[in-house]
Write a protein that holds these residues in place. Structure first.
Motif, PDB file in Angstrom:
ATOM      1  N   PHE A  12      -4.849  15.542  -8.495  1.00  0.00           N
ATOM      2  CA  PHE A  12      -4.974  14.775  -7.261  1.00  0.00           C
ATOM      3  C   PHE A  12      -5.650  15.694  -6.239  1.00  0.00           C
ATOM      4  N   PRO A  13      -6.772  15.280  -5.670  1.00  0.00           N
ATOM      5  CA  PRO A  13      -7.561  16.191  -4.830  1.00  0.00           C
ATOM      6  C   PRO A  13      -6.969  16.485  -3.466  1.00  0.00           C
ATOM      7  N   ARG A  14      -7.426  17.576  -2.910  1.00  0.00           N
ATOM      8  CA  ARG A  14      -7.183  17.844  -1.488  1.00  0.00           C
ATOM      9  C   ARG A  14      -8.020  16.835  -0.706  1.00  0.00           C
ATOM     10  N   ILE A  15      -7.404  16.208   0.299  1.00  0.00           N
ATOM     11  CA  ILE A  15      -8.148  15.280   1.146  1.00  0.00           C
ATOM     12  C   ILE A  15      -8.137  15.702   2.608  1.00  0.00           C
TER      13      ILE A  15
ATOM     14  N   GLN B 240      -9.279  13.303   8.446  1.00  0.00           N
ATOM     15  CA  GLN B 240     -10.289  14.233   8.928  1.00  0.00           C
ATOM     16  C   GLN B 240      -9.679  15.321   9.832  1.00  0.00           C
ATOM     17  N   GLY B 241      -8.686  14.954  10.595  1.00  0.00           N
ATOM     18  CA  GLY B 241      -8.059  15.921  11.499  1.00  0.00           C
ATOM     19  C   GLY B 241      -6.852  16.622  10.911  1.00  0.00           C
ATOM     20  N   LEU B 242      -6.475  16.284   9.675  1.00  0.00           N
ATOM     21  CA  LEU B 242      -5.283  16.869   9.059  1.00  0.00           C
ATOM     22  C   LEU B 242      -5.586  18.284   8.588  1.00  0.00           C
ATOM     23  N   ARG B 243      -4.682  19.205   8.901  1.00  0.00           N
ATOM     24  CA  ARG B 243      -4.878  20.601   8.484  1.00  0.00           C
ATOM     25  C   ARG B 243      -3.544  21.300   8.323  1.00  0.00           C
TER      26      ARG B 243
ATOM     27  N   VAL C  20       0.851  -1.194   0.000  1.00  0.00           N
ATOM     28  CA  VAL C  20       0.000   0.000   0.000  1.00  0.00           C
ATOM     29  C   VAL C  20       0.883   1.239   0.000  1.00  0.00           C
ATOM     30  N   ALA C  21       0.721   2.081  -1.019  1.00  0.00           N
ATOM     31  CA  ALA C  21       1.519   3.306  -1.112  1.00  0.00           C
ATOM     32  C   ALA C  21       1.066   4.326  -0.078  1.00  0.00           C
ATOM     33  N   ALA C  22       1.984   5.162   0.362  1.00  0.00           N
ATOM     34  CA  ALA C  22       1.649   6.240   1.297  1.00  0.00           C
ATOM     35  C   ALA C  22       0.733   7.245   0.624  1.00  0.00           C
ATOM     36  N   CYS C  23      -0.285   7.691   1.331  1.00  0.00           N
ATOM     37  CA  CYS C  23      -1.233   8.669   0.783  1.00  0.00           C
ATOM     38  C   CYS C  23      -0.521   9.964   0.393  1.00  0.00           C
ATOM     39  N   MET C  24       0.470  10.351   1.202  1.00  0.00           N
ATOM     40  CA  MET C  24       1.111  11.635   0.961  1.00  0.00           C
ATOM     41  C   MET C  24       1.957  11.639  -0.312  1.00  0.00           C
ATOM     42  N   ALA C  25       2.224  10.460  -0.856  1.00  0.00           N
ATOM     43  CA  ALA C  25       2.999  10.408  -2.097  1.00  0.00           C
ATOM     44  C   ALA C  25       2.316  11.172  -3.214  1.00  0.00           C
ATOM     45  N   CYS C  26       0.995  11.124  -3.267  1.00  0.00           N
ATOM     46  CA  CYS C  26       0.238  11.853  -4.284  1.00  0.00           C
ATOM     47  C   CYS C  26      -0.481  13.069  -3.724  1.00  0.00           C
ATOM     48  N   HIS C  27      -0.965  12.958  -2.484  1.00  0.00           N
ATOM     49  CA  HIS C  27      -1.788  14.017  -1.917  1.00  0.00           C
ATOM     50  C   HIS C  27      -1.007  15.030  -1.095  1.00  0.00           C
TER      51      HIS C  27
ATOM     52  N   PRO D  48       2.233  15.989   1.935  1.00  0.00           N
ATOM     53  CA  PRO D  48       2.381  15.763   3.373  1.00  0.00           C
ATOM     54  C   PRO D  48       1.292  16.399   4.222  1.00  0.00           C
ATOM     55  N   ALA D  49       0.639  17.434   3.702  1.00  0.00           N
ATOM     56  CA  ALA D  49      -0.452  18.072   4.437  1.00  0.00           C
ATOM     57  C   ALA D  49      -1.817  17.708   3.857  1.00  0.00           C
ATOM     58  N   GLY D  50      -1.814  16.793   2.876  1.00  0.00           N
ATOM     59  CA  GLY D  50      -3.074  16.353   2.281  1.00  0.00           C
ATOM     60  C   GLY D  50      -3.727  17.373   1.375  1.00  0.00           C
ATOM     61  N   LEU D  51      -2.950  18.330   0.857  1.00  0.00           N
ATOM     62  CA  LEU D  51      -3.513  19.406   0.045  1.00  0.00           C
ATOM     63  C   LEU D  51      -3.618  19.062  -1.430  1.00  0.00           C
TER      64      LEU D  51
END
Length: 207
Positions: A153-156, A204-207, A134-141, A143-146
């Protein structure tokens, strides 16, 4: 991030870089958004999730190009949802661009992660699961999920956990298949229910 993911990310950035909500007017989008408010809120921050509302996503602060693509996909039924397919049926390309411009200009409200899921969720988000591929989410989205608007690639970050969880499970089951190159389907297919729940809470808590 493995070499395959780097290569695919670069290729998709080049391939989708031209996808924009071209000519979108935020003021016009606001005027057209009245019908969207019941589910997504007046500014794109959908109500605190409970019951059926748990899967109404926040649209505020999302990339305009991504929002426009999702509306177009609902219209062509590349992405299926009975409510959304009905809502976009009469929208023109300009309507979708205007709505996307409006919601992308709004400020997203903060979310709070369940404390007991943060550690496991952060591990999945930042490192993935090397044992199962499973690839890390931050690889595409990021480190801050933006996200990455150039690659669409969407903001999550800050998204309702219930919506993210549903999205991941839909990608895993094949109920949702409008991701470019089947990237999300490939990632979600290797995730357990526990991993999906944990990373959805962390996001959900990432900002």
């Amino acid at each position: 991030m493995n070499k395959w993911l780097v290569s695919v990310s670069i290729a998709l950035a080049l391939a989708t870089g031209g996808v924009q909500a071209a000519g979108g007017d935020a003021a016009a989008g606001k005027a057209k958004s009245a019908v969207c408010m019941a589910c997504h809120g007046p500014d794109g921050n959908s109500p605190v999730p409970s019951g059926p509302a748990a899967t109404w996503p926040k649209l505020a602060g999302q990339h305009a190009s991504y929002l426009a693509k999702q509306m177009a996909d609902f219209k062509t039924q590349a992405r299926k949802d009975p409510i959304m397919m009905g809502m976009v049926a009469a929208l023109s390309e300009q309507d979708m661009a205007d709505l996307a411009a409006y919601y992308s200009s709004q400020k997203q409200s903060d979310g709070i992660a369940a404390a007991d899921q943060v550690q496991a969720g952060e591990k999945m988000f930042r490192a993935g699961n090397t044992a199962t591929g499973v690839a890390a989410c931050m690889a595409c989205h990021g480190p801050a999920g933006l996200g990455n608007p150039a690659a669409n690639f969407p903001r999550i970050s800050g998204q309702h956990a219930a919506y993210t969880e549903k999205a991941l499970k839909d990608f895993r089951s094949g109920a949702r298949a409008n991701d470019v190159g089947k990237m999300m389907q490939g990632v979600a297919a290797k995730m357990t229910d526990e991993e999906i729940t944990a990373v959805s809470q962390y996001i959900q808590g990432l900002r």
